[in-house]
Scaffold this motif. Structure first.
Motif, PDB file in Angstrom:
ATOM      1  N   PRO A  44       0.808  -1.227   0.000  1.00 23.77           N
ATOM      2  CA  PRO A  44       0.000   0.000   0.000  1.00 23.77           C
ATOM      3  C   PRO A  44       0.835   1.268   0.000  1.00 23.77           C
ATOM      4  O   PRO A  44       0.383   2.309  -0.465  1.00 23.77           O
ATOM      5  CB  PRO A  44      -0.833  -0.129   1.286  1.00 23.77           C
ATOM      6  CG  PRO A  44      -0.860  -1.592   1.581  1.00 23.77           C
ATOM      7  CD  PRO A  44       0.460  -2.121   1.120  1.00 23.77           C
ATOM      8  N   THR A  45       2.055   1.196   0.529  1.00 23.40           N
ATOM      9  CA  THR A  45       2.903   2.388   0.601  1.00 23.40           C
ATOM     10  C   THR A  45       3.743   2.577  -0.658  1.00 23.40           C
ATOM     11  O   THR A  45       4.516   3.537  -0.735  1.00 23.40           O
ATOM     12  CB  THR A  45       3.834   2.277   1.820  1.00 23.40           C
ATOM     13  OG1 THR A  45       4.599   1.064   1.711  1.00 23.40           O
ATOM     14  CG2 THR A  45       3.039   2.267   3.109  1.00 23.40           C
ATOM     15  N   ALA A  46       3.627   1.694  -1.651  1.00 19.69           N
ATOM     16  CA  ALA A  46       4.469   1.755  -2.851  1.00 19.69           C
ATOM     17  C   ALA A  46       3.869   2.728  -3.856  1.00 19.69           C
ATOM     18  O   ALA A  46       2.749   2.535  -4.347  1.00 19.69           O
ATOM     19  CB  ALA A  46       4.612   0.371  -3.476  1.00 19.69           C
ATOM     20  N   GLY A  47       4.613   3.787  -4.166  1.00 13.60           N
ATOM     21  CA  GLY A  47       4.163   4.733  -5.189  1.00 13.60           C
ATOM     22  C   GLY A  47       4.265   4.188  -6.598  1.00 13.60           C
ATOM     23  O   GLY A  47       3.720   4.797  -7.545  1.00 13.60           O
ATOM     24  N   VAL A  60      -2.322   4.967  -1.374  1.00 12.53           N
ATOM     25  CA  VAL A  60      -1.008   5.501  -0.965  1.00 12.53           C
ATOM     26  C   VAL A  60      -1.187   6.627   0.042  1.00 12.53           C
ATOM     27  O   VAL A  60      -0.412   6.752   1.010  1.00 12.53           O
ATOM     28  CB  VAL A  60      -0.228   5.963  -2.210  1.00 12.53           C
ATOM     29  CG1 VAL A  60       1.045   6.689  -1.796  1.00 12.53           C
ATOM     30  CG2 VAL A  60       0.106   4.774  -3.105  1.00 12.53           C
ATOM     31  N   ASN A  61      -2.202   7.449  -0.139  1.00 12.85           N
ATOM     32  CA  ASN A  61      -2.463   8.540   0.800  1.00 12.85           C
ATOM     33  C   ASN A  61      -2.833   7.997   2.181  1.00 12.85           C
ATOM     34  O   ASN A  61      -2.351   8.499   3.214  1.00 12.85           O
ATOM     35  CB  ASN A  61      -3.579   9.414   0.247  1.00 12.85           C
ATOM     36  CG  ASN A  61      -3.832  10.641   1.099  1.00 12.85           C
ATOM     37  OD1 ASN A  61      -2.906  11.157   1.725  1.00 12.85           O
ATOM     38  ND2 ASN A  61      -5.072  11.086   1.145  1.00 12.85           N
ATOM     39  N   LEU A  62      -3.674   6.949   2.221  1.00 14.81           N
ATOM     40  CA  LEU A  62      -4.042   6.366   3.509  1.00 14.81           C
ATOM     41  C   LEU A  62      -2.858   5.703   4.193  1.00 14.81           C
ATOM     42  O   LEU A  62      -2.716   5.770   5.434  1.00 14.81           O
ATOM     43  CB  LEU A  62      -5.157   5.334   3.310  1.00 14.81           C
ATOM     44  CG  LEU A  62      -6.544   5.874   2.927  1.00 14.81           C
ATOM     45  CD1 LEU A  62      -7.501   4.720   2.662  1.00 14.81           C
ATOM     46  CD2 LEU A  62      -7.090   6.778   4.020  1.00 14.81           C
ATOM     47  N   ALA A  63      -1.990   5.084   3.414  1.00 13.97           N
ATOM     48  CA  ALA A  63      -0.903   4.311   4.008  1.00 13.97           C
ATOM     49  C   ALA A  63       0.282   5.176   4.425  1.00 13.97           C
ATOM     50  O   ALA A  63       0.990   4.833   5.379  1.00 13.97           O
ATOM     51  CB  ALA A  63      -0.431   3.233   3.031  1.00 13.97           C
ATOM     52  N   CYS A  64       0.505   6.273   3.754  1.00 19.44           N
ATOM     53  CA  CYS A  64       1.725   7.059   3.995  1.00 19.44           C
ATOM     54  C   CYS A  64       1.496   8.277   4.874  1.00 19.44           C
ATOM     55  O   CYS A  64       2.408   8.708   5.601  1.00 19.44           O
ATOM     56  CB  CYS A  64       2.339   7.493   2.659  1.00 19.44           C
ATOM     57  SG  CYS A  64       2.927   6.120   1.636  1.00 19.44           S
ATOM     58  N   VAL A  90      -2.819   1.477   7.478  1.00 19.10           N
ATOM     59  CA  VAL A  90      -2.163   0.682   6.428  1.00 19.10           C
ATOM     60  C   VAL A  90      -2.957  -0.583   6.143  1.00 19.10           C
ATOM     61  O   VAL A  90      -3.117  -0.998   4.989  1.00 19.10           O
ATOM     62  CB  VAL A  90      -0.714   0.353   6.836  1.00 19.10           C
ATOM     63  CG1 VAL A  90      -0.094  -0.629   5.853  1.00 19.10           C
ATOM     64  CG2 VAL A  90       0.123   1.616   6.932  1.00 19.10           C
ATOM     65  N   VAL A  91      -3.470  -1.194   7.209  1.00 18.63           N
ATOM     66  CA  VAL A  91      -4.315  -2.384   7.013  1.00 18.63           C
ATOM     67  C   VAL A  91      -5.561  -2.024   6.226  1.00 18.63           C
ATOM     68  O   VAL A  91      -5.996  -2.773   5.332  1.00 18.63           O
ATOM     69  CB  VAL A  91      -4.678  -3.004   8.375  1.00 18.63           C
ATOM     70  CG1 VAL A  91      -5.663  -4.152   8.198  1.00 18.63           C
ATOM     71  CG2 VAL A  91      -3.426  -3.489   9.095  1.00 18.63           C
ATOM     72  N   LEU A  92      -6.156  -0.864   6.497  1.00 17.91           N
ATOM     73  CA  LEU A  92      -7.329  -0.419   5.745  1.00 17.91           C
ATOM     74  C   LEU A  92      -6.982  -0.198   4.273  1.00 17.91           C
ATOM     75  O   LEU A  92      -7.743  -0.585   3.366  1.00 17.91           O
ATOM     76  CB  LEU A  92      -7.891   0.861   6.357  1.00 17.91           C
ATOM     77  CG  LEU A  92      -9.062   1.507   5.600  1.00 17.91           C
ATOM     78  CD1 LEU A  92     -10.253   0.554   5.543  1.00 17.91           C
ATOM     79  CD2 LEU A  92      -9.450   2.825   6.247  1.00 17.91           C
ATOM     80  N   ALA A  93      -5.820   0.413   4.000  1.00 14.88           N
ATOM     81  CA  ALA A  93      -5.412   0.639   2.616  1.00 14.88           C
ATOM     82  C   ALA A  93      -5.216  -0.681   1.883  1.00 14.88           C
ATOM     83  O   ALA A  93      -5.636  -0.836   0.714  1.00 14.88           O
ATOM     84  CB  ALA A  93      -4.121   1.462   2.587  1.00 14.88           C
ATOM     85  N   ALA A  94      -4.599  -1.660   2.562  1.00 14.47           N
ATOM     86  CA  ALA A  94      -4.427  -2.974   1.946  1.00 14.47           C
ATOM     87  C   ALA A  94      -5.777  -3.641   1.697  1.00 14.47           C
ATOM     88  O   ALA A  94      -5.964  -4.324   0.672  1.00 14.47           O
ATOM     89  CB  ALA A  94      -3.547  -3.852   2.835  1.00 14.47           C
TER      90      ALA A  94
END
Length: 461
Positions: free
Chosen positions: A286-289, A345-349, A434-438
């Motif tokens: 999720p954090t990967a741009g 990405v916005n939610l995770a970072c 991050v879990v929500l973004a995934a």
């Protein structure tokens, strides 16, 4: 005596004329000899008499007063024309929707004015005549695509027989408009037709029949793109409101199938790759741009193929190819996937000041997390919370151990704990986001799998 003088005078005139002719002939021969001597060539000889053959005599007898514009039968009789087309090559221009057919047209009819007795002409049983020397049926292509050009046949000889039968097999080229249906391109099957008939004669004067000698495609040359899979012949008798006479035509329905192995490699394989790339972007962290970059590259590939289709295929009002619709739908889906990637990405970072709502958190840590394959992320969050609890308990024991310290020292320790505890809480809360973004990625992956399956079924060819 006057009669004698008159006779002498006539004889003298005749001698003078004879002498003049002799001198003139001698002078001409002398000039010819002089020319031959000057040019160094022998004097020309008078050609000998030409011996006519039986063919020459027959053609002279048959065609001396022959009118090729008059139908060779009484106006009360019908000339029966047998027609057969042997297809040699086919080519379909998709841009202009024109089918070009090259082949041999065999026409047979009886000419009452071309009958003879073989024994009268040395046993001659076959006569070859040029196409402009005898009458020919005015059979033309009704649905021609060449406008006012109606000369479909090559200038070849006709073969006549003593019983009056005439056979004409000219090489021919026909061009017809074809209503193309490119919805299933490049796996399409097209159907076109050729309609042949007399332009001026009705069925009472020229009756056209089908000649079933041989196959229609026995001499067909292989086409690199199209395959002629079937030919259907039909004899039609039509009645029009203007006339009481029947009009007869022959219709050839051609079924063509595109040879598509090359198009499978060019069009179908990239479509599969586009689907896989789009789905693969949801499995990146999720954090990967790089998710956004991957979707952007996929969108560029789709645009390139749409430009290729615009150059390859004609713009048609009601028959848009399904593969073009599939690529267009895929472009929309890739754009939506890019927007989802930006959200993920916005939610995770980003650092969130508020924790994840407990209802969503319970769903992600429960059965939904297991369905979405989020177990490892949930385990990481649980481990982090357990470590935080252990750290808090250890800090509490340290607080009791240093209770004997001075007041100032205890105040400083309390301040440090107040700074460390909220920081760890924020880290735990961020991991929940991050879990929500995934989870959003996994849900989007399942939805996209369903959508691509529906597109494949709807646009299946």
């Amino acid at each position: 005596m006057p009669e004698a003088s008159t006779a002498l005078r006539c004889v003298g005139q005749e001698l003078a004329v004879l002498l003049f002719l002799v001198l003139t002939q001698t002078h001409t021969g002398t000039l010819a000899a002089v020319r031959d001597t000057a040019t160094g060539t022998l004097p020309l000889r008078t050609p000998s008499a030409w011996n006519a053959t039986w063919t020459d005599r027959l053609k002279k007898d048959l065609l001396f007063s022959y009118d090729k514009y008059a139908r060779p039968a009484q106006h009360t009789n019908t000339t029966v024309v047998s027609l057969h087309v042997t297809f040699r090559h086919i080519d379909l221009d998709e841009e202009k929707s024109i089918l070009t057919v090259q082949g041999w047209v065999r026409m047979t009819w009886t000419d009452e004015k071309l009958k003879w007795n073989e024994s009268d002409y040395g046993g001659l049983s076959v006569l070859h005549v040029a196409d402009h020397e005898v009458w020919q049926p005015d059979i033309v292509l009704y649905n021609s695509a060449t406008g006012n050009v109606v000369d479909h046949y090559g200038n070849t000889y006709c073969v006549a027989y003593p019983n009056g039968e005439v056979v004409w097999v000219p090489p021919s080229q026909f061009q017809v408009f074809c209503d193309l249906d490119l919805r299933t391109w490049p796996f399409d099957v097209q159907s076109c037709h050729l309609t042949l008939g007399s332009w001026t004669y009705d069925g009472d004067h020229v009756d056209i029949h089908l000649d079933k000698q041989g196959s229609d495609v026995e001499e067909l040359e292989t086409n690199s793109e199209w395959e002629l899979v079937g030919v259907e012949e039909t004899r039609n008798v039509r009645m029009y409101a203007c006339c009481v006479e029947p009009y007869i035509d022959i219709t050839y329905n051609l079924t063509l199938r595109r040879r598509s192995p090359t198009y499978s490699a060019i069009v179908i394989t990239p479509a599969t790759v586009i689907v896989l790339l789009t789905l693969a972007s949801f499995w990146l962290p999720p954090t990967a741009g790089e998710k956004i970059i991957l979707n952007g590259c996929t969108a560029i590939i789709i645009c390139i193929f749409l430009m290729y289709f615009s150059q390859k295929l004609p713009a048609m009002a009601g028959h848009t190819p399904l593969v073009v619709l599939f690529y267009s739908s895929s472009l929309y889906m890739v754009c939506v996937a890019t927007i989802l990637s930006v959200v993920v990405v916005n939610l995770a970072c980003n650092h969130h000041a508020t924790p994840l709502p407990w209802l969503i958190k319970n769903l992600l840590t429960g059965w939904m997390g297991q369905v979405l394959c989020l177990g490892y992320l949930v385990d990481q969050a649980s481990s982090m919370r357990h470590n935080m609890s252990s750290a808090n308990a250890e800090e509490l024991r340290d607080q009791q151990a240093v209770a004997f310290d001075d007041h100032d020292h205890m105040v400083n320790s309390s301040d440090d704990r107040q700074m460390i505890t909220p920081q760890r809480a924020r880290v735990s809360s961020q991991h929940d986001w991050v879990v929500l973004a995934a989870a959003i990625d996994r849900i989007a992956f399942l939805v996209y799998c369903l959508l691509f399956t529906i597109l494949a079924i709807v646009y299946a060819v």
